[in-house]
Design a protein around this motif. Structure first.
Motif, PDB file in Angstrom:
ATOM      1  N   ALA A 109       0.957  -1.248  -0.046  1.00  0.00           N
ATOM      2  CA  ALA A 109       0.126   0.070   0.049  1.00  0.00           C
ATOM      3  C   ALA A 109       0.846   1.166  -0.028  1.00  0.00           C
ATOM      4  O   ALA A 109       0.482   2.083  -0.731  1.00  0.00           O
ATOM      5  CB  ALA A 109      -0.812  -0.066   1.127  1.00  0.00           C
ATOM      6  N   GLU A 110       1.997   1.243   0.773  1.00  0.00           N
ATOM      7  CA  GLU A 110       2.788   2.508   0.848  1.00  0.00           C
ATOM      8  C   GLU A 110       3.427   2.659  -0.617  1.00  0.00           C
ATOM      9  O   GLU A 110       3.599   3.852  -1.088  1.00  0.00           O
ATOM     10  CB  GLU A 110       3.842   2.260   1.926  1.00  0.00           C
ATOM     11  N   GLU A 111       3.917   1.470  -0.907  1.00  0.00           N
ATOM     12  CA  GLU A 111       4.696   1.610  -2.256  1.00  0.00           C
ATOM     13  C   GLU A 111       3.944   2.138  -3.452  1.00  0.00           C
ATOM     14  O   GLU A 111       4.437   2.645  -4.368  1.00  0.00           O
ATOM     15  CB  GLU A 111       5.524   0.383  -2.585  1.00  0.00           C
ATOM     16  N   HIS A 112       2.708   1.960  -3.383  1.00  0.00           N
ATOM     17  CA  HIS A 112       1.635   2.358  -4.290  1.00  0.00           C
ATOM     18  C   HIS A 112       0.847   3.248  -4.215  1.00  0.00           C
ATOM     19  O   HIS A 112      -0.151   3.852  -4.695  1.00  0.00           O
ATOM     20  CB  HIS A 112       1.006   0.919  -4.842  1.00  0.00           C
ATOM     21  N   GLY A 113       0.958   3.968  -2.894  1.00  0.00           N
ATOM     22  CA  GLY A 113       0.002   5.240  -2.485  1.00  0.00           C
ATOM     23  C   GLY A 113      -1.263   4.843  -2.355  1.00  0.00           C
ATOM     24  O   GLY A 113      -2.146   5.819  -2.675  1.00  0.00           O
ATOM     25  N   LEU A 114      -1.616   3.810  -1.961  1.00  0.00           N
ATOM     26  CA  LEU A 114      -2.773   3.352  -1.686  1.00  0.00           C
ATOM     27  C   LEU A 114      -3.211   3.213  -0.029  1.00  0.00           C
ATOM     28  O   LEU A 114      -2.340   2.915   0.609  1.00  0.00           O
ATOM     29  CB  LEU A 114      -3.294   2.010  -2.194  1.00  0.00           C
ATOM     30  N   ARG A 115      -4.251   3.284   0.408  1.00  0.00           N
ATOM     31  CA  ARG A 115      -4.573   2.921   1.674  1.00  0.00           C
ATOM     32  C   ARG A 115      -4.830   1.456   1.619  1.00  0.00           C
ATOM     33  O   ARG A 115      -5.404   1.163   0.793  1.00  0.00           O
ATOM     34  CB  ARG A 115      -5.792   3.777   2.286  1.00  0.00           C
ATOM     35  N   PRO A 116      -4.524   0.920   2.946  1.00  0.00           N
ATOM     36  CA  PRO A 116      -5.034  -0.598   2.981  1.00  0.00           C
ATOM     37  C   PRO A 116      -6.295  -0.746   2.885  1.00  0.00           C
ATOM     38  O   PRO A 116      -6.893  -1.906   1.952  1.00  0.00           O
ATOM     39  CB  PRO A 116      -4.519  -1.043   4.220  1.00  0.00           C
ATOM     40  N   GLU A 117      -7.343   0.016   3.267  1.00  0.00           N
ATOM     41  CA  GLU A 117      -8.784   0.024   3.065  1.00  0.00           C
ATOM     42  C   GLU A 117      -9.020   0.056   1.700  1.00  0.00           C
ATOM     43  O   GLU A 117     -10.209  -0.716   1.095  1.00  0.00           O
ATOM     44  CB  GLU A 117      -9.506   1.093   3.936  1.00  0.00           C
ATOM     45  N   ARG A 118      -8.473   0.543   0.813  1.00  0.00           N
ATOM     46  CA  ARG A 118      -8.992   0.609  -0.391  1.00  0.00           C
ATOM     47  C   ARG A 118      -8.690  -0.716  -1.412  1.00  0.00           C
ATOM     48  O   ARG A 118      -9.431  -0.935  -2.039  1.00  0.00           O
ATOM     49  CB  ARG A 118      -7.936   2.009  -1.156  1.00  0.00           C
ATOM     50  N   ILE A 119      -7.595  -1.179  -0.662  1.00  0.00           N
ATOM     51  CA  ILE A 119      -7.183  -2.577  -1.564  1.00  0.00           C
ATOM     52  C   ILE A 119      -8.440  -3.495  -0.946  1.00  0.00           C
ATOM     53  O   ILE A 119      -8.676  -4.312  -1.780  1.00  0.00           O
ATOM     54  CB  ILE A 119      -5.872  -2.994  -0.976  1.00  0.00           C
TER      55      ILE A 119
END
Length: 97
Positions: free
Chosen positions: A73-83
């Motif tokens: 998530a950090e490497e791809h600029g996403l919130r874990p919740e978004r995944i």
């Protein structure tokens, strides 16, 4: 009637899962762990990479491991919740995600 594409589309989920697969493949330990847990070899992974249900399994793998999920998530600029939200857009998602 066709629905307009939104940021919640299954296409976004598939792209994210493909990025997750590349993330796993970039690290031999991560890939080996995925292969051990899934029982799949490289040929099976390659053959399945375009299947939405398989891609859902890739996201399931990330969601099952908090540290792996947070790194991705950090490497791809996403919130874990978004995944987790995107996971619901692919076949086989658990209802409680």
């Amino acid at each position: 009637m066709m629905r307009p594409k939104t940021s919640d589309s299954s296409e976004e989920a598939e792209v994210t899962a493909l990025k997750a697969l590349a993330f796993l493949a970039a690290d031999p330990e991560r890939l080996s762990r995925f292969m051990d847990l899934s029982g799949l070899g490289l040929d099976a992974i390659r053959a399945s990479a375009a299947e939405p249900a398989f891609l859902g399994g890739i996201l399931d793998h990330l969601l099952a491991d908090d540290s792996l999920l947070l790194i991705f998530a950090e490497e791809h600029g996403l919130r874990p919740e978004r995944i987790a939200q995107l996971r619901r857009k692919l076949p086989g998602a658990a209802l409680d995600l």
